[in-house]
Design a protein around this motif. Structure first.
Motif, PDB file in Angstrom:
ATOM      1  N   MET A 131       0.851  -1.190   0.000  1.00 37.61           N
ATOM      2  CA  MET A 131       0.000   0.000   0.000  1.00 37.61           C
ATOM      3  C   MET A 131       0.892   1.247   0.000  1.00 37.61           C
ATOM      4  O   MET A 131       1.681   1.448   0.913  1.00 37.61           O
ATOM      5  CB  MET A 131      -0.907   0.008   1.238  1.00 37.61           C
ATOM      6  N   GLU A 132       0.773   2.054  -1.044  1.00 34.83           N
ATOM      7  CA  GLU A 132       1.536   3.299  -1.122  1.00 34.83           C
ATOM      8  C   GLU A 132       0.743   4.417  -0.442  1.00 34.83           C
ATOM      9  O   GLU A 132      -0.393   4.701  -0.811  1.00 34.83           O
ATOM     10  CB  GLU A 132       1.822   3.672  -2.571  1.00 34.83           C
ATOM     11  N   ILE A 133       1.352   5.045   0.554  1.00 35.30           N
ATOM     12  CA  ILE A 133       0.691   6.119   1.288  1.00 35.30           C
ATOM     13  C   ILE A 133       1.364   7.433   0.900  1.00 35.30           C
ATOM     14  O   ILE A 133       2.566   7.617   1.103  1.00 35.30           O
ATOM     15  CB  ILE A 133       0.772   5.873   2.811  1.00 35.30           C
ATOM     16  N   ARG A 134       0.589   8.355   0.357  1.00 34.99           N
ATOM     17  CA  ARG A 134       1.142   9.531  -0.292  1.00 34.99           C
ATOM     18  C   ARG A 134       1.907  10.443   0.664  1.00 34.99           C
ATOM     19  O   ARG A 134       2.868  11.108   0.243  1.00 34.99           O
ATOM     20  CB  ARG A 134       0.009  10.329  -0.964  1.00 34.99           C
ATOM     21  N   ASN A 135       1.472  10.524   1.904  1.00 38.13           N
ATOM     22  CA  ASN A 135       2.145  11.454   2.821  1.00 38.13           C
ATOM     23  C   ASN A 135       3.052  10.745   3.825  1.00 38.13           C
ATOM     24  O   ASN A 135       3.261  11.221   4.931  1.00 38.13           O
ATOM     25  CB  ASN A 135       1.125  12.324   3.559  1.00 38.13           C
ATOM     26  N   ARG A 136       3.591   9.599   3.436  1.00 39.20           N
ATOM     27  CA  ARG A 136       4.499   8.870   4.327  1.00 39.20           C
ATOM     28  C   ARG A 136       5.726   9.718   4.671  1.00 39.20           C
ATOM     29  O   ARG A 136       6.290   9.602   5.769  1.00 39.20           O
ATOM     30  CB  ARG A 136       4.933   7.566   3.668  1.00 39.20           C
TER      31      ARG A 136
END
Length: 477
Positions: free
Chosen positions: A1-6
């Motif tokens: 899962m790619e989380i944009r604000n990591r």
């Protein structure tokens, strides 16, 4: 899962680790009763005061027996009397008072305490062939498996023995760990001292300048988080130029009075949540913004030369003066085999901390959840603590307004784990849906969009386009 604000979460983790490095560590401890221990952190290892089980338990459901030797013949089995152990319990009688002198048996449920009244437990499948062979007719396939004395028992101390290690130093007491301590016959534990909290406002007592509105939000947060606190208001001090007279004493005190008030705060409380005037050029030398030897700045965010970091969001962390002598302790770190890996000298300083939020209500809302609560927990548990980040999925495309002067921006949003289908039935989503609220002409004192806002999302200012289906960390407020 790619989380944009990591990337922001990594930055926030760096913040907490940096604060942990500069935050003074206190080693003050106290003994408390077990009934008051929830949420507290152990200052020493805890050992069992008694073994568990303290008496033998039945390991299985079936029949318990009190026998002298292994049962290998039908004749031996016939000498065993049947008693009604559970029937006595159902009749309100004490089933453990057994006057039978001969070997006996009775039915038993699993994990019941049988103590000294029995020494063997067998399953019904093992018992029935013996019963049929002795009193009925054996069935085809019956096997008389020897009844071994001592089988089917959970022995005394099977889980742990007296003086076994139960919980380690720095463990936090949860409901389950409290139950474990109670089971181990522990009635008193040594924990790090409970923090004394204060909420502070440098009060100018002027309708257009004081922070009573914002201060109430701070109090509400502290109350909802379960912290007991005192509310303190102090007047600022006068900055009267030489050869100048002033007669208005309504809103300010002398420097000596102000300094004494700050000193008393840092002596009496362990963590002070303070709020003050907006951080701008005009208020730069008012209230707690002034440099005081009584307070040492440990960390700051939102300074003029830090604009590259975050919009708004002004926060400072101060420490007070030493309240007792510095303590030092040699701490040994060993591997699982007990071999020494490293030895360090830990320094413990008893100092108060003050988290200071300047500015308007939106700054205070963000900082209370983003930095104040984590630093309070870090002060309590002596390790970096992240805010309570959650993950949601964006339900629509969105183009944020980007200010290249800053590195990160906060977006206000509404998040919900449920929606409604065409028949108005509730549909629960595995990942909550986020709807970003478009706030026009946002001001730092603006709250009208909170009619539908319940969270905020930090994003890097390089994110020019956000798409439906993107995953983000968010923080509920």
């Amino acid at each position: 899962m790619e989380i944009r604000n990591r990337k922001y979460i990594n930055y926030n983790l760096w913040q907490q680790e940096h604060i942990a490095q500069v935050m003074p560590i206190s080693n003050l401890t106290e003994k408390i009763s077990l009934k008051n221990c929830l949420g507290r952190k152990l200052a020493v290892d805890i050992f069992a005061n008694s073994a568990y089980p303290a008496v033998a338990l039945s390991a299985i459901s079936g029949k318990f027996l009190n026998i002298q030797d292994d049962i290998t013949t039908v004749e031996q089995y016939k000498e065993i009397e049947t008693i009604h152990f559970l029937q006595d319990l159902m009749n309100g009688e004490n089933p453990f008072i057994i006057k039978e002198a001969k070997p006996y048996l009775s039915g038993i449920a699993p994990y019941m305490k049988i103590g000294g009244i029995a020494n063997t437990v067998i399953s019904l499948e093992q018992h029935l062939p013996w019963f049929r062979a002795a009193y009925l007719s054996p069935e085809k396939g019956d096997v008389l498996a020897d009844i071994k004395k001592g089988t089917g028992i959970v022995n005394i101390g099977a889980d742990y023995l007296e003086k076994d290690l139960i919980l380690k130093k720095d463990d936090i007491i949860t409901n389950a760990k409290k139950a474990l301590l109670r089971q181990a016959d522990v009635s008193e534990i040594e924990v790090y001292k409970k923090l004394r909290f204060a909420v502070l406002c440098v009060d100018y007592d002027l309708e257009n300048l004081n922070k009573n509105f914002e201060m109430e939000y701070i109090q509400d947060c502290m109350q909802s988080w379960g912290f007991d606190f005192e509310v303190i208001k102090i007047k600022p001090f006068k900055n009267v130029p030489p050869n100048t007279e002033t007669t208005d004493d309504s809103i300010a005190t002398s420097f000596e009075t102000y300094l004494n008030n700050i000193h008393q705060l840092t002596q009496n409380y362990d963590y002070i949540v303070a709020c003050g005037l907006a951080d701008d050029l005009f208020f730069k030398q008012l209230g707690l913004f002034r440099s005081l030897n009584e307070l040492r700045r440990l960390y700051s965010q939102g300074e003029y030369n830090q604009k590259i970091q975050t919009t708004g969001n002004h926060f400072r962390l101060f420490s007070g003066a030493l309240r007792s002598d510095v303590c030092r302790e040699d701490v040994r770190f060993c591997n699982e085999q007990g071999r020494l890996i490293v030895q360090r000298t830990m320094t413990y300083e008893d100092k108060a901390l003050m988290g200071y939020i300047s500015g308007y209500i939106l700054d205070i809302i963000v900082n209370m959840h983003l930095l104040v609560k984590p630093t309070i927990l870090q002060r309590m548990y002596r390790e970096p603590v992240l805010p309570e980040w959650k993950i949601g999925v964006l339900s629509h495309d969105y183009s944020p307004v980007i200010d290249q002067e800053y590195k990160y921006t906060f977006l206000w949003a509404c998040v919900s784990p449920t929606t409604y289908d065409e028949r108005y039935r509730i549909v629960t989503k595995e990942v909550p849906e986020i709807k970003i609220i478009n706030v026009e002409n946002e001001r730092p004192d603006m709250l009208n969009f909170f009619k539908e806002c319940n969270c905020f999302i930090p994003i890097p200012n390089e994110e020019h386009e956000l798409r439906a289906g993107d995953y983000f960390y968010y923080l509920e407020i």
